[in-house]
Design an enzyme around this catalytic site. Structure first.
Site, PDB file in Angstrom:
ATOM      1  CG  HIS A   1      36.752  77.435  26.452  1.00 23.58           C
ATOM      2  ND1 HIS A   1      35.660  78.726  26.720  1.00 23.58           N
ATOM      3  CD2 HIS A   1      36.537  77.354  25.214  1.00 23.58           C
ATOM      4  CE1 HIS A   1      35.152  78.960  25.408  1.00 23.58           C
ATOM      5  NE2 HIS A   1      35.608  78.172  24.451  1.00 23.58           N
TER       6      HIS A   1
ATOM      7  CD  GLU B   1      40.355  74.574  28.795  1.00 20.96           C
ATOM      8  OE1 GLU B   1      40.418  75.262  29.820  1.00 20.96           O
ATOM      9  OE2 GLU B   1      39.169  74.316  28.148  1.00 20.96           O
TER      10      GLU B   1
ATOM     11  CG  PHE C   1      34.835  80.158  16.573  1.00 20.24           C
ATOM     12  CD1 PHE C   1      35.334  79.117  17.169  1.00 20.24           C
ATOM     13  CD2 PHE C   1      33.626  80.144  16.028  1.00 20.24           C
ATOM     14  CE1 PHE C   1      34.933  77.759  16.992  1.00 20.24           C
ATOM     15  CE2 PHE C   1      32.955  79.167  15.845  1.00 20.24           C
ATOM     16  CZ  PHE C   1      33.621  77.797  16.543  1.00 20.24           C
TER      17      PHE C   1
ATOM     18  CE  LYS D   1      31.983  77.171  27.494  1.00 19.11           C
ATOM     19  NZ  LYS D   1      32.950  77.440  28.581  1.00 19.11           N
TER      20      LYS D   1
ATOM     21  CB  CYS E   1      33.762  81.629  23.216  1.00 17.91           C
ATOM     22  SG  CYS E   1      32.854  80.877  21.840  1.00 17.91           S
TER      23      CYS E   1
ATOM     24  CG  HIS F   1      30.176  77.780  24.117  1.00 12.19           C
ATOM     25  ND1 HIS F   1      30.463  78.845  24.863  1.00 12.19           N
ATOM     26  CD2 HIS F   1      31.082  77.555  23.479  1.00 12.19           C
ATOM     27  CE1 HIS F   1      31.477  79.388  24.653  1.00 12.19           C
ATOM     28  NE2 HIS F   1      32.074  78.801  23.706  1.00 12.19           N
TER      29      HIS F   1
END
Length: 419
Positions: A309, A320, A405, A341, A169, A346
């Site tokens: 994010h 975050e 990830f 998002k 991502c 996403h």
């Protein structure tokens, strides 16, 4: 402070996007500001057997305008179609005449977190059912993750640096940061950069379902992606592409380019922690933001806006938030954050580049899109996330965060251009 990354300044001069809420920058931006959501029940296949039956699909998309012929479209995976179309938009947006620039110094870094997953699964089915002799000779070129970047270079004869990032991502944001480095190091004068993704296929949804990563709010798709909300239960898969054109400042000035903003900083770190979970305290994300600030020669107090994010996952949103508070201290309470998002889902490898476009537009327009579906804010996410309503504000400096990830972190930093 003076920029500490070198004397070559880098500016953003072109934007292009294909998203679940718009197939061009203007519709994408208008729909984000209006709080419209692109999430619905999956239409690409019957999702009844899956725990998560919803996604943010790009519907009604026709890629042909960006391609030399319909035959070329048929020889590309959907992720490449998104990427090439977004790059074509960005090219048009720059107003550049490619016949008048040195194409040896124009490059492209257009990545994908997963690549041609639809092609992989379709061709595997053909292999099992009809044998290896029936596989298309275009299978490998269609599925490899670098092909969108390769096609952009082929279609417009861009002979400068060309490769693809692949960092889950964080892919799109890494692509932009690495393209910035190429210009800073005097290896290019103009770069196309971003990410593209098209993984809304049965094996893609099934794999993320097996990880328990996706929202199962199937009865109410429009509110399923809810970053920083106490009721969030996972992310919603999206798809699309975002591409920006960045240029060395004097190269842009020489051709009279419109400048959206200046790209001044980039951070790139690893959590070194877990396959999928972030460092609980957001340590890797914090180091990444500090690196971007340092490379830009800016202090935390210089930042007004962070495009988070913010995936709508239970752990990620908290980590975050902790990272932002660690980096910005008391100033964190003065920042405006958001996550788009909630609207786009996403977009995986395309998320970071689409969200840098949001940062550029925020600087240009003085508007920050809302974080939609934030109805019951998680007490552990205790910052200002521009909940549910667009925010009018002057943005002189913005941070764009992407975390993938594998513990991959990328932060880009843009500022209002001052000549």
């Amino acid at each position: 402070m003076a920029n500490t990354s070198g004397t070559r300044r880098v500016v953003v001069t072109g934007l292009g996007v294909v998203s679940p809420v718009g197939h061009d920058v203007q519709s994408f931006w208008d729909n984000l500001l209006a709080g419209r959501c692109g999430v619905d029940r999956i239409s690409a296949f019957d999702p009844a057997a899956f725990d998560s039956q919803i996604a943010a699909e790009v519907r009604g998309f026709d890629p042909i305008a960006a391609f030399p012929s319909p035959k070329e479209v048929r020889r590309t995976d959907r992720f490449s179609q998104f990427g090439v179309h977004a790059a074509w938009q960005a090219l048009k947006d720059t107003g550049v005449d490619l016949d008048k620039v040195n194409l040896d110094r124009v490059g492209c870094i257009l990545g994908s977190g997963i690549g041609g997953l639809a092609t992989t699964t379709e061709q595997h089915k053909i292999l099992l059912e009809r044998g290896p002799g029936r596989l298309t000779p275009f299978m490998i070129p269609m599925l490899i993750s670098n092909m969108a970047s390769g096609l952009v270079s082929m279609y417009w004869n861009l002979r400068g640096p060309n490769y693809a990032t692949c960092s889950a991502c964080a892919t799109g944001n890494h692509a932009i940061g690495e393209a910035w480095r190429n210009i800073k190091m005097n290896d290019a004068d103009m770069m196309f950069a971003g990410g593209a993704e098209a993984a809304i296929v049965p094996v893609g949804i099934g794999g993320f379902c097996a990880m328990k990563a996706l929202s199962t709010r199937n009865d109410d798709p429009q509110t399923a992606s809810r970053p920083f909300d106490l009721g969030r239960d996972g992310f919603v898969m999206g798809e699309g592409a975002g591409v920006v054109v960045i240029e060395e400042l004097e190269h842009a000035r020489a051709r009279g380019a419109r400048i959206y903003c200046e790209l001044v900083g980039y951070g790139n770190t690893a959590d070194a922690h877990h396959l999928t979970a972030p460092s609980p305290g957001g340590e890797g994300a914090a180091r990444c933001m500090r690196m971007a600030l340092r490379s830009a020669g800016l202090n935390p107090e210089n930042i007004q806006y962070i495009n988070a994010h913010g995936t709508s996952t239970p752990q990620g949103d908290i980590a975050e938030t902790l990272a932002v508070k660690a980096v910005f201290g008391a100033h964190a309470k003065s920042l405006v954050l958001n996550s788009t998002k909630g609207a786009t889902g996403h977009m995986l490898g395309a998320a970071g580049s689409a969200e840098l476009i949001v940062c550029a537009k925020a600087i240009e327009t003085g508007l920050v899109p809302p974080t939609i579906n934030l109805q019951d804010q998680d007490p552990q996410c205790d910052l200002d996330y521009a909940a549910n309503k667009a925010r009018e504000m002057k943005v002189d400096a913005a941070i764009n965060n992407s975390f993938g990830f594998g513990g991959h972190n990328a932060t880009t930093l843009v500022t209002r251009f001052v000549g």
